[in-house]
Design a protein around this motif. Structure first.
Motif, PDB file in Angstrom:
ATOM      1  N   GLY A 141       0.785  -1.235   0.000  1.00  0.00           N
ATOM      2  CA  GLY A 141       0.000   0.000   0.000  1.00  0.00           C
ATOM      3  C   GLY A 141       0.807   1.269   0.000  1.00  0.00           C
ATOM      4  O   GLY A 141       0.234   2.362   0.092  1.00  0.00           O
ATOM      5  N   LYS A 142       2.130   1.196  -0.140  1.00  0.00           N
ATOM      6  CA  LYS A 142       2.966   2.381  -0.160  1.00  0.00           C
ATOM      7  C   LYS A 142       2.928   3.030  -1.544  1.00  0.00           C
ATOM      8  O   LYS A 142       3.001   2.349  -2.566  1.00  0.00           O
ATOM      9  N   VAL A 143       2.823   4.385  -1.562  1.00  0.00           N
ATOM     10  CA  VAL A 143       2.804   5.116  -2.829  1.00  0.00           C
ATOM     11  C   VAL A 143       4.222   5.180  -3.396  1.00  0.00           C
ATOM     12  O   VAL A 143       5.124   5.760  -2.784  1.00  0.00           O
ATOM     13  N   MET A 144       4.414   4.581  -4.557  1.00  0.00           N
ATOM     14  CA  MET A 144       5.717   4.601  -5.210  1.00  0.00           C
ATOM     15  C   MET A 144       5.847   5.800  -6.145  1.00  0.00           C
ATOM     16  O   MET A 144       6.857   6.498  -6.131  1.00  0.00           O
ATOM     17  N   TYR A 145       4.850   6.025  -6.971  1.00  0.00           N
ATOM     18  CA  TYR A 145       4.831   7.159  -7.889  1.00  0.00           C
ATOM     19  C   TYR A 145       3.410   7.716  -7.927  1.00  0.00           C
ATOM     20  O   TYR A 145       2.431   6.962  -7.878  1.00  0.00           O
ATOM     21  N   GLU A 146       3.312   9.040  -8.040  1.00  0.00           N
ATOM     22  CA  GLU A 146       2.001   9.681  -8.183  1.00  0.00           C
ATOM     23  C   GLU A 146       2.149  10.856  -9.143  1.00  0.00           C
ATOM     24  O   GLU A 146       3.033  11.694  -8.983  1.00  0.00           O
ATOM     25  N   GLY A 147       1.316  10.879 -10.120  1.00  0.00           N
ATOM     26  CA  GLY A 147       1.384  11.917 -11.140  1.00  0.00           C
ATOM     27  C   GLY A 147       0.588  11.492 -12.362  1.00  0.00           C
ATOM     28  O   GLY A 147      -0.434  10.807 -12.257  1.00  0.00           O
ATOM     29  N   ILE A 148       1.059  11.903 -13.541  1.00  0.00           N
ATOM     30  CA  ILE A 148       0.400  11.553 -14.792  1.00  0.00           C
ATOM     31  C   ILE A 148       0.872  10.176 -15.237  1.00  0.00           C
ATOM     32  O   ILE A 148       2.081   9.959 -15.402  1.00  0.00           O
ATOM     33  N   LEU A 149      -0.048   9.259 -15.395  1.00  0.00           N
ATOM     34  CA  LEU A 149       0.301   7.944 -15.931  1.00  0.00           C
ATOM     35  C   LEU A 149       0.448   8.073 -17.440  1.00  0.00           C
ATOM     36  O   LEU A 149      -0.527   8.311 -18.156  1.00  0.00           O
ATOM     37  N   ILE A 150       1.682   7.926 -17.912  1.00  0.00           N
ATOM     38  CA  ILE A 150       1.936   8.085 -19.343  1.00  0.00           C
ATOM     39  C   ILE A 150       1.553   6.824 -20.097  1.00  0.00           C
ATOM     40  O   ILE A 150       0.729   6.855 -21.016  1.00  0.00           O
ATOM     41  N   LEU A 151       2.147   5.704 -19.709  1.00  0.00           N
ATOM     42  CA  LEU A 151       1.883   4.436 -20.390  1.00  0.00           C
ATOM     43  C   LEU A 151       2.040   3.282 -19.417  1.00  0.00           C
ATOM     44  O   LEU A 151       2.835   3.359 -18.467  1.00  0.00           O
ATOM     45  N   HIS A 152       1.303   2.242 -19.688  1.00  0.00           N
ATOM     46  CA  HIS A 152       1.471   0.977 -18.972  1.00  0.00           C
ATOM     47  C   HIS A 152       1.335  -0.129 -20.000  1.00  0.00           C
ATOM     48  O   HIS A 152       0.244  -0.377 -20.527  1.00  0.00           O
ATOM     49  N   SER A 153       2.444  -0.746 -20.328  1.00  0.00           N
ATOM     50  CA  SER A 153       2.455  -1.783 -21.358  1.00  0.00           C
ATOM     51  C   SER A 153       3.290  -2.959 -20.853  1.00  0.00           C
ATOM     52  O   SER A 153       4.479  -2.811 -20.535  1.00  0.00           O
ATOM     53  N   GLY A 154       2.655  -4.129 -20.780  1.00  0.00           N
ATOM     54  CA  GLY A 154       3.367  -5.303 -20.299  1.00  0.00           C
ATOM     55  C   GLY A 154       3.776  -5.141 -18.850  1.00  0.00           C
ATOM     56  O   GLY A 154       2.958  -4.802 -17.989  1.00  0.00           O
ATOM     57  N   ASN A 155       5.053  -5.354 -18.587  1.00  0.00           N
ATOM     58  CA  ASN A 155       5.553  -5.194 -17.210  1.00  0.00           C
ATOM     59  C   ASN A 155       6.222  -3.847 -16.996  1.00  0.00           C
ATOM     60  O   ASN A 155       6.868  -3.628 -15.971  1.00  0.00           O
ATOM     61  N   LEU A 156       6.091  -2.919 -17.957  1.00  0.00           N
ATOM     62  CA  LEU A 156       6.669  -1.585 -17.822  1.00  0.00           C
ATOM     63  C   LEU A 156       5.564  -0.558 -17.605  1.00  0.00           C
ATOM     64  O   LEU A 156       4.470  -0.669 -18.158  1.00  0.00           O
ATOM     65  N   ILE A 157       5.882   0.430 -16.799  1.00  0.00           N
ATOM     66  CA  ILE A 157       4.947   1.511 -16.527  1.00  0.00           C
ATOM     67  C   ILE A 157       5.735   2.809 -16.460  1.00  0.00           C
ATOM     68  O   ILE A 157       6.895   2.826 -16.023  1.00  0.00           O
ATOM     69  N   SER A 158       5.117   3.902 -16.919  1.00  0.00           N
ATOM     70  CA  SER A 158       5.801   5.183 -16.976  1.00  0.00           C
ATOM     71  C   SER A 158       4.922   6.253 -16.348  1.00  0.00           C
ATOM     72  O   SER A 158       3.716   6.328 -16.628  1.00  0.00           O
ATOM     73  N   PHE A 159       5.558   7.078 -15.488  1.00  0.00           N
ATOM     74  CA  PHE A 159       4.876   8.169 -14.807  1.00  0.00           C
ATOM     75  C   PHE A 159       5.599   9.481 -15.064  1.00  0.00           C
ATOM     76  O   PHE A 159       6.824   9.517 -15.240  1.00  0.00           O
ATOM     77  N   PHE A 160       4.820  10.572 -15.074  1.00  0.00           N
ATOM     78  CA  PHE A 160       5.396  11.910 -15.070  1.00  0.00           C
ATOM     79  C   PHE A 160       5.011  12.564 -13.752  1.00  0.00           C
ATOM     80  O   PHE A 160       3.823  12.727 -13.438  1.00  0.00           O
TER      81      PHE A 160
END
Length: 260
Positions: free
Chosen positions: A217-236
């Motif tokens: 339940g810990k927040v790792m990233y918070e912001g604009i979710l750019i993409l989530h494809s497969g096992n990769l995820i990108s945040f701004f």
């Protein structure tokens, strides 16, 4: 007799199939163009967010979806600009433009009823003789000049058409790339605005931000979710753009408006 009818039917079928193949070939040319349009939009979007597009390769059907997004953005921009131009006109201009257009079409439709100019006197006869002498039906030199002029016009028209198509092939993908960058830039500016940030727009249920939570339940990233494809995820985020692997048991959270 029956053999002749069958041969005629086969000939018609062959001609129809030949035309159909031509239509299919022309339609098939739009596929790569739409794919390139969507791909350039996707690349412009990721570039403005600061993400390398090689980290998130897309399939052909995804490029077509991004082409649809780019088209809607362009149509929205054209509609907004057109509406702004229309509202900037005065009442007199709004009334006069359609009246002048209808009046011009009416005059064009009734042009045969207008009196034709006639030349009288010795000057008119001189012009008539000169016209008859220089007419291409009576003068070989005029025929040669007309044919040369028409041939040059056809050649230049084909050349200009090829130049326009070449520029279009370069400018259309560039336009898609610019639209992708503009879309990402607008989202980034709203997110970095202290008054907006992750707050939802008035009347909207969801805000523009999402959070990546770990399994505990810990927040790792918070912001604009750019993409989530497969096992990769990108945040701004306010610290920059991040590309990371999706954690085991991780959760993407989208908070309701007004919720802490």
């Amino acid at each position: 007799m029956s053999e002749e009818l069958e041969s005629v039917k086969e000939t018609k079928q062959e001609k129809g199939g030949f035309k159909l193949h031509h239509y299919i070939a022309v339609i098939g040319l739009f596929g790569p163009a739409i794919y390139l349009f969507g791909l350039r939009y996707y690349q412009g979007l990721l570039y403005e967010f600061g993400v390398d597009n090689s980290s998130f390769p897309i399939a052909a059907h995804e490029a077509y979806i991004y082409a649809y997004y780019a088209t809607t953005h362009i149509i929205d921009a054209l509609f907004i600009e057109g509406w702004a131009w229309l509202t900037s006109l005065s009442v007199l201009e709004v009334i006069s433009i359609p009246l002048l257009s209808v009046g011009g079409l009416y005059i064009f439709a009734k042009r045969r009823d207008l009196p034709k100019p006639s030349f009288e006197g010795w000057f008119g006869q001189l012009l008539t003789k000169l016209w008859n002498y220089l007419h291409w039906e009576n003068n070989k030199l005029t025929q040669a000049l007309v044919l040369t002029g028409l041939g040059s016009y056809v050649v230049l028209s084909i050349l200009y058409l090829l130049i326009v198509l070449g520029f279009a092939w370069l400018l259309i993908p560039y336009a898609a790339y610019s639209v992708g960058k503009s879309s990402a830039e607008s989202r980034i500016d709203d997110y970095l605005d202290p008054e907006k940030g992750c707050a939802a727009l008035e009347g909207k249920r969801w805000g523009p931000c999402k959070a990546l939570l770990s399994s505990d339940g810990k927040v790792m990233y918070e912001g604009i979710l750019i993409l989530h494809s497969g096992n990769l995820i990108s945040f701004f985020t306010r610290e920059g753009a991040f590309v990371t692997t999706f954690p085991p048991g991780g959760v993407i959270r989208n908070k309701l408006s007004g919720k802490p």
